[in-house]
Design a protein around this motif. Sequence first.
Motif, mmCIF file in Angstrom:
data_model
loop_
_atom_site.group_PDB
_atom_site.id
_atom_site.type_symbol
_atom_site.label_atom_id
_atom_site.label_comp_id
_atom_site.label_asym_id
_atom_site.label_seq_id
_atom_site.Cartn_x
_atom_site.Cartn_y
_atom_site.Cartn_z
ATOM 1 N N LYS A 1 6.786 -0.670 4.973
ATOM 2 C CA LYS A 1 8.394 -0.809 4.769
ATOM 3 C C LYS A 1 9.102 -0.286 5.996
ATOM 4 C CE LYS A 1 9.756 -2.268 0.594
ATOM 5 N NZ LYS A 1 10.535 -3.260 0.788
ATOM 6 N N LEU A 2 9.109 1.045 5.962
ATOM 7 C CA LEU A 2 9.778 1.615 6.955
ATOM 8 C C LEU A 2 9.690 0.861 8.288
ATOM 9 C CD1 LEU A 2 11.573 4.715 6.771
ATOM 10 C CD2 LEU A 2 9.811 4.971 8.698
ATOM 11 N N ILE B 1 4.048 7.290 1.063
ATOM 12 C CA ILE B 1 5.019 7.245 2.099
ATOM 13 C C ILE B 1 5.243 5.501 2.389
ATOM 14 C CG2 ILE B 1 5.852 7.785 4.725
ATOM 15 C CD1 ILE B 1 3.714 9.977 4.784
ATOM 16 N N PRO B 2 6.378 5.261 2.008
ATOM 17 C CA PRO B 2 6.603 3.620 2.123
ATOM 18 C C PRO B 2 6.540 3.529 3.898
ATOM 19 C CG PRO B 2 8.082 4.484 0.855
ATOM 20 C CD PRO B 2 7.743 5.994 1.553
#
Lengths: 433, 433
Positions: free
Chosen positions: A143-144, A139-140
Amino acid sequence: MTTKPLTVAIAGLGTVGAGTVKLLQEHAGLLAERSGRPIRLKSVSARDRKRDRGIDLSQVHWVDDPLALAVDPEVDVVVELIGGSDGVAKALVEKSLHDGKHVVTANKALLAHHGNALARLAETSGVSISYEAAVAGGIPIIKLMREGLAANRIKRVYGILNGTCNYILTEMRRTGREFADVLEDAQRLGYAETDPSFDVDGIDAAHKLSILASVAFGCEINFAGVHVEGIRHVSAVDIAFAQELGYRIKLLGIASLSDHGIEQRVHATMVSLDTAIAHVEGVFNAVVTIGDYVGQNVAEGRGAGAGPTASAVVADLIDLARKRALPTFAIPASKLARLPVAPMERHYGAYYVRLMVKDRPGVIADVAAALRDERVSMEAMLQRGRAPEEVVPVVITTHETEESSMRRALARIAKLDTVAEPPRMIRIESLTA
Amino acid sequence: MTTKPLTVAIAGLGTVGAGTVKLLQEHAGLLAERSGRPIRLKSVSARDRKRDRGIDLSQVHWVDDPLALAVDPEVDVVVELIGGSDGVAKALVEKSLHDGKHVVTANKALLAHHGNALARLAETSGVSISYEAAVAGGIPIIKLMREGLAANRIKRVYGILNGTCNYILTEMRRTGREFADVLEDAQRLGYAETDPSFDVDGIDAAHKLSILASVAFGCEINFAGVHVEGIRHVSAVDIAFAQELGYRIKLLGIASLSDHGIEQRVHATMVSLDTAIAHVEGVFNAVVTIGDYVGQNVAEGRGAGAGPTASAVVADLIDLARKRALPTFAIPASKLARLPVAPMERHYGAYYVRLMVKDRPGVIADVAAALRDERVSMEAMLQRGRAPEEVVPVVITTHETEESSMRRALARIAKLDTVAEPPRMIRIESLTA
């Protein structure tokens, strides 16, 4: 934009290291297209040169001493995949930053313990630390939060951050088996370590939560300030009662800002079947963020494994190839707030309590009186089946109350003659969209 | 890094425009910290200067002609929130790019129709088009795909891309009411437009899907190549049968690469209750991506509204403030592939078919024969209740088959004497992790 390759060295060739090498080689063309320039793996370092890792290292320099990677003038980025909060991993990251190299790491323990100092060091040296792979691999989420939701004040972030625990809890529910039994299976299947403590006692999830909290709230990492409980005490009977009450039990890491400071806690949690997170099963991870403009955001994906983790490492490399480095925890290290830790006693929430009591008249009245005396309001009580004079489970759920009251009530209840075992408490979270 | 403010002009002050102004003002300090420099709103343009939008415009220049924003030498970024695939919106975006200004837009119709040309224009002018707000507003899906998952070859992307349809389908299921009835309510509540066609006929979702496909597969946008169906034909009885069969009905946009080329389709879809997307309800959107290394990723959030969309617009501005522009569709426009469109007749999948038949002996045998003659294999058949000689619903689900076979079988079935209405077909997607 330059077309000079981004030159990379990798230290540590376990599952993730080998997966990263494979990805860099297999997708070399695609990565060059998306990065604007090639990403070139120059050298690697690992303990055993002879081990067959299923990857082709014929075009790559082998370096015996990982610390040598930190001083190779040709290397732009050192990827640290050794692991561990101290020792070689820490020495390598420090030396690399000192020498003006960017660092990409999957090492949550290192960041949880030394993240603040490393962020300052990176800034002084004019380089960056990227760590997408350290939290919920596939799950990025960094970045999110650091970019995708950067327009928001984040009020709360929580999630399923440890795939091993989620696998065990899912299997317990599906099969009705007990923790110890399912853990043994998980160990045989390679989903749990021989020493499972790191996972099942919540430490790994706490490492990750402390990182998420820092990015979410713009504060220094405070791993020591995380309240940590694991899942060893969750029993098959609790899982069955949860189902009956409309809940699933998940090990959640939860960080939020309250009037008392920052609350960071990792513990087994009852979540309503109406929520997205209740349906995240097996080795999957999920992270939920609540932003003041965007509202609720849920991100779900694989939390570990060679492929997802390599995907995260290489995403960080693509950003570096594009010269898109950011401050480690979203804002300059010098500006990170040092927030007071809200004591767990001041936590305010609902509770599930399971008692093992002698089935005899008056038991419930005694329990109810103990709760009343501590001003804890009962929401529901369940006793299934009768077995006079035998020990049977009784379950109580409460309305929202302060944890200190709950603990005092439980201490009173534990002392009752008819209560055969220490009461088991699981926090209920009301997670609404 | 520069500390000169990023200077912004906004064209269009509807719900999203006003929300963006509010966010920029309310979070000015936070944004400066996260962007490394202030984001300064210099000027706005909208049709009605006098309208009360609940925002303070006293420090902002009002410009009557939006096109004037494109040539203001002080402006770095023009934010286009006018909408529409042509007209002023298109003229403004083109003029801004020509003049060397970055563009941020929420306009999916514009990108779906003119994205390829605009991407080329942006590149020629050395500027960028950002459009996080154009697809699933509150979900940073463009960033997720273009950056977070950039190490992967994306094989498939699909999602709930239209909140109005998801709201209607959710309400139909919860209340058992029919489409037209729920639509009327949605219009009254402001969840659906007076002319609902754009939403309920799938066009809006198709715009978004064509953008997602381009970013996912590195290909030119091909909106004309999207197979589009809406939800008008979904009936309460279908929703009830779906529930009984273990499915939910969702309007999905699905893009994938097959041996025949790129498949892009928007249609009502039966999804298993075991999947995350089945539980995404009401006005929420969700996007699922499948990458070769990372596996499945699910992102869920609000799809529209002032707050979520403003959050996306401002996230794009923060990236620009940090000088982190990227090629519009992940790789340079000149390198985007022109992929052949896989004809819908070649789609391979399972089907749900609802027939309204006269309840009379032999009906099912005739239907079964029609399916057999086209080599469509039945998976299940349901007929609830008996009502001799009256018209009753019969539901059939099939194993996977080519759509052309299914269509031929349906044409045969439609001609049977005992079949009272045209058969209704809903595709079943097997969406596994």
